[in-house]
Design a protein around this motif. Structure first.
Motif, mmCIF file in Angstrom:
data_model
loop_
_atom_site.group_PDB
_atom_site.id
_atom_site.type_symbol
_atom_site.label_atom_id
_atom_site.label_comp_id
_atom_site.label_asym_id
_atom_site.label_seq_id
_atom_site.Cartn_x
_atom_site.Cartn_y
_atom_site.Cartn_z
ATOM 1 N N LEU A 166 0.839 -1.205 0.000
ATOM 2 C CA LEU A 166 0.000 0.000 0.000
ATOM 3 C C LEU A 166 0.873 1.255 0.000
ATOM 4 O O LEU A 166 0.636 2.204 -0.757
ATOM 5 C CB LEU A 166 -0.925 -0.029 1.230
ATOM 6 C CG LEU A 166 -1.769 1.206 1.478
ATOM 7 C CD1 LEU A 166 -2.686 1.490 0.300
ATOM 8 C CD2 LEU A 166 -2.602 1.027 2.760
ATOM 9 N N LEU A 178 -3.962 0.529 -6.413
ATOM 10 C CA LEU A 178 -4.707 0.877 -5.195
ATOM 11 C C LEU A 178 -6.134 0.333 -5.289
ATOM 12 O O LEU A 178 -6.689 -0.155 -4.313
ATOM 13 C CB LEU A 178 -4.733 2.396 -4.990
ATOM 14 C CG LEU A 178 -3.412 2.988 -4.475
ATOM 15 C CD1 LEU A 178 -3.407 4.506 -4.618
ATOM 16 C CD2 LEU A 178 -3.179 2.605 -3.024
ATOM 17 N N GLN A 181 -6.013 -3.457 -4.656
ATOM 18 C CA GLN A 181 -5.418 -3.983 -3.421
ATOM 19 C C GLN A 181 -6.499 -4.331 -2.397
ATOM 20 O O GLN A 181 -6.808 -3.554 -1.496
ATOM 21 C CB GLN A 181 -4.409 -3.010 -2.815
ATOM 22 C CG GLN A 181 -3.504 -3.774 -1.839
ATOM 23 C CD GLN A 181 -2.487 -2.924 -1.136
ATOM 24 O OE1 GLN A 181 -2.253 -1.783 -1.513
ATOM 25 N NE2 GLN A 181 -1.890 -3.471 -0.092
ATOM 26 N N ARG A 182 -7.093 -5.478 -2.566
ATOM 27 C CA ARG A 182 -8.167 -5.955 -1.694
ATOM 28 C C ARG A 182 -7.748 -7.296 -1.073
ATOM 29 O O ARG A 182 -6.961 -8.030 -1.663
ATOM 30 C CB ARG A 182 -9.457 -6.176 -2.511
ATOM 31 C CG ARG A 182 -9.937 -4.991 -3.312
ATOM 32 C CD ARG A 182 -10.552 -3.931 -2.458
ATOM 33 N NE ARG A 182 -11.621 -4.457 -1.611
ATOM 34 C CZ ARG A 182 -12.102 -3.832 -0.538
ATOM 35 N NH1 ARG A 182 -11.621 -2.665 -0.189
ATOM 36 N NH2 ARG A 182 -13.071 -4.370 0.165
ATOM 37 N N PHE A 262 -7.367 2.336 5.093
ATOM 38 C CA PHE A 262 -7.432 2.378 3.623
ATOM 39 C C PHE A 262 -8.609 1.533 3.133
ATOM 40 O O PHE A 262 -9.427 1.994 2.322
ATOM 41 C CB PHE A 262 -6.108 1.868 3.040
ATOM 42 C CG PHE A 262 -6.198 1.482 1.582
ATOM 43 C CD1 PHE A 262 -6.266 2.448 0.591
ATOM 44 C CD2 PHE A 262 -6.222 0.140 1.206
ATOM 45 C CE1 PHE A 262 -6.366 2.088 -0.750
ATOM 46 C CE2 PHE A 262 -6.321 -0.227 -0.127
ATOM 47 C CZ PHE A 262 -6.393 0.752 -1.110
ATOM 48 N N LEU A 263 -8.704 0.293 3.640
ATOM 49 C CA LEU A 263 -9.786 -0.590 3.164
ATOM 50 C C LEU A 263 -11.161 0.009 3.479
ATOM 51 O O LEU A 263 -12.069 -0.044 2.660
ATOM 52 C CB LEU A 263 -9.683 -1.972 3.817
ATOM 53 C CG LEU A 263 -8.514 -2.859 3.386
ATOM 54 C CD1 LEU A 263 -8.595 -4.202 4.093
ATOM 55 C CD2 LEU A 263 -8.474 -3.075 1.877
ATOM 56 N N SER A 267 -10.338 2.731 -0.195
ATOM 57 C CA SER A 267 -10.234 1.764 -1.289
ATOM 58 C C SER A 267 -11.307 1.944 -2.369
ATOM 59 O O SER A 267 -10.996 1.948 -3.562
ATOM 60 C CB SER A 267 -10.296 0.363 -0.688
ATOM 61 O OG SER A 267 -10.430 -0.585 -1.693
ATOM 62 N N ASP A 268 -12.562 2.109 -1.949
ATOM 63 C CA ASP A 268 -13.649 2.188 -2.935
ATOM 64 C C ASP A 268 -13.547 3.408 -3.842
ATOM 65 O O ASP A 268 -14.133 3.440 -4.916
ATOM 66 C CB ASP A 268 -15.013 2.166 -2.232
ATOM 67 C CG ASP A 268 -15.363 0.740 -1.819
ATOM 68 O OD1 ASP A 268 -14.712 -0.197 -2.322
ATOM 69 O OD2 ASP A 268 -16.274 0.567 -0.988
ATOM 70 N N ARG A 274 -9.796 0.132 -10.759
ATOM 71 C CA ARG A 274 -9.512 -1.293 -10.637
ATOM 72 C C ARG A 274 -9.371 -1.932 -12.009
ATOM 73 O O ARG A 274 -8.752 -2.961 -12.170
ATOM 74 C CB ARG A 274 -10.688 -1.963 -9.902
ATOM 75 C CG ARG A 274 -10.322 -2.467 -8.545
ATOM 76 C CD ARG A 274 -11.532 -2.825 -7.714
ATOM 77 N NE ARG A 274 -11.451 -2.100 -6.444
ATOM 78 C CZ ARG A 274 -12.446 -1.918 -5.606
ATOM 79 N NH1 ARG A 274 -13.640 -2.385 -5.896
ATOM 80 N NH2 ARG A 274 -12.257 -1.266 -4.493
#
Ligand code: FES
Ligand code: ZN
Ligand code: ZN
Length: 329
Positions: A166, A178, A181-182, A262-263, A267-268, A274
């Motif tokens: 990250l 980014l 990154q899940r 971040f998550l 993230s969204d 993506r």
């Protein structure tokens, strides 16, 4: 230092949780943290067949052990990268672990499958070893999971790995990475109704720090390979880990806050980056590849096939040059 649960002598302290544990309760803690991550991110169902990519190192063997403890149907997968004695020793660790637990380990070799090792690929293509290594692993892990009929591919990425990735993605503002990154990457198909192209990939160790997987492996008697890959020199991810560990020491919980913040909060926002890219079959191997960047022939080749073709062409050139040299003599 006393165990948070039973007040016996504690052997591991986790400053970010402000807690310490005896051996048994530390093992319970790690198992429950993994169960929590699996539930929170809906990683697997009880029926899924899991293929665990193991390197012989502490993280991948620990995640395999934990998933077995949690009752999942698991099989190991070891890919021999042909990195000298290091690969031999890491394979031994993976095989010994599987034997000790009486579980199945699938072993494949890059050289046997494709004709080159990671060091040879690096020399032939002129690219850093880690780039070829990562490309080969992604390709071969997915191929093995599809061919052997698994639902999910498991990797041993821990909290330190994820936060370092990250950090690197933020430093370079790599918005596509980014977005991707899940802790779970869902399976994908080439076209509606077609067979799976990418299996679901999960990272159940995201709540566990690197020093905790080392402690877990030690307590559980997992004989993992301690030495690092000899080709790691110059790997920037290592530098990021060192920097983040300094910050963590100054303020425990920094890594967890950065990654989970971040998550949860960020993230969204990168969802569009993506890459809801269309997948099409590679003209070389049939594996899925993104429908952009046409190959010189007009057909589309996946990155793996392009790299393999480059390595083969360079090898042929070298053999040709050596042959001419021999003839002249
Ligand atoms: Fe990059 Fe081994 S090839 S660390
Ligand atoms: Zn205890
Ligand atoms: Zn291909």
């Amino acid at each position: 230092m006393k165990c948070k649960v039973c007040r016996a002598h504690a052997v591991v302290d986790i400053r970010r949780h402000n807690a310490a544990f005896c051996q048994d309760h530390f093992v319970d803690h790690v198992n429950s943290q993994v169960a929590k991550a699996i539930k929170e991110f809906k990683m697997v169902t009880a029926e899924d067949r899991l293929l665990v990519a193991v390197s012989g190192g502490k993280d991948s063997l620990a995640v395999w052990d934990i998933l077995m403890n949690l009752g999942y149907d698991t099989t190991g997968f070891y890919l021999d990268l042909g990195i000298g004695g290091y690969s031999g020793r890491s394979k031994e660790a993976a095989v010994a672990f599987a034997d000790s637990r009486g579980v199945k380990l699938i072993v494949r070799s890059l050289r046997e499958e494709h004709g080159f090792s990671v060091p040879e690929l690096s020399t032939l293509t002129g690219r850093v070893p880690c780039s070829g290594c990562g490309l080969n692993k992604r390709y071969e892990f997915n191929r093995a999971a599809l061919e052997e009929g698994f639902d999910v591919l498991v990797t041993g990425h821990n909290l330190d790995d994820e936060v370092a990735t990250l950090f690197g993605n933020v430093l370079g503002w790599n918005t596509q990475m980014l977005g991707r990154q899940r802790p779970v990457l869902e399976e994908r198909v080439v076209s509606a109704g077609a067979a799976r192209a990418f299996v679901r990939k999960i990272k159940p160790l995201i709540r566990i720090a690197e020093r905790e997987t080392a402690a877990y492996a030690l307590i559980r008697g997992i004989d993992y390979i301690v030495e690092e890959c000899p080709m790691v020199e110059g790997n920037t991810q290592h530098r990021y880990k060192e920097a983040l560990t300094l910050l963590e020491e100054a303020s425990p919980g920094t890594k967890h806050r950065m990654y989970f913040g971040f998550l949860k909060n960020v993230s969204d926002r990168f969802a569009e980056d993506r890459g809801a890219t269309e997948l099409i079959p590679c003209a070389g191997c049939g594996a899925p590849t993104v429908a952009s960047g046409a190959h010189a022939t007009g057909e589309l080749m996946c990155s793996f096939c392009k790299t393999k073709a480059l390595a083969q062409a360079r090898r042929a050139e070298r053999e040709d040059a050596t042959g001419r040299g021999v003839k002249r003599r």
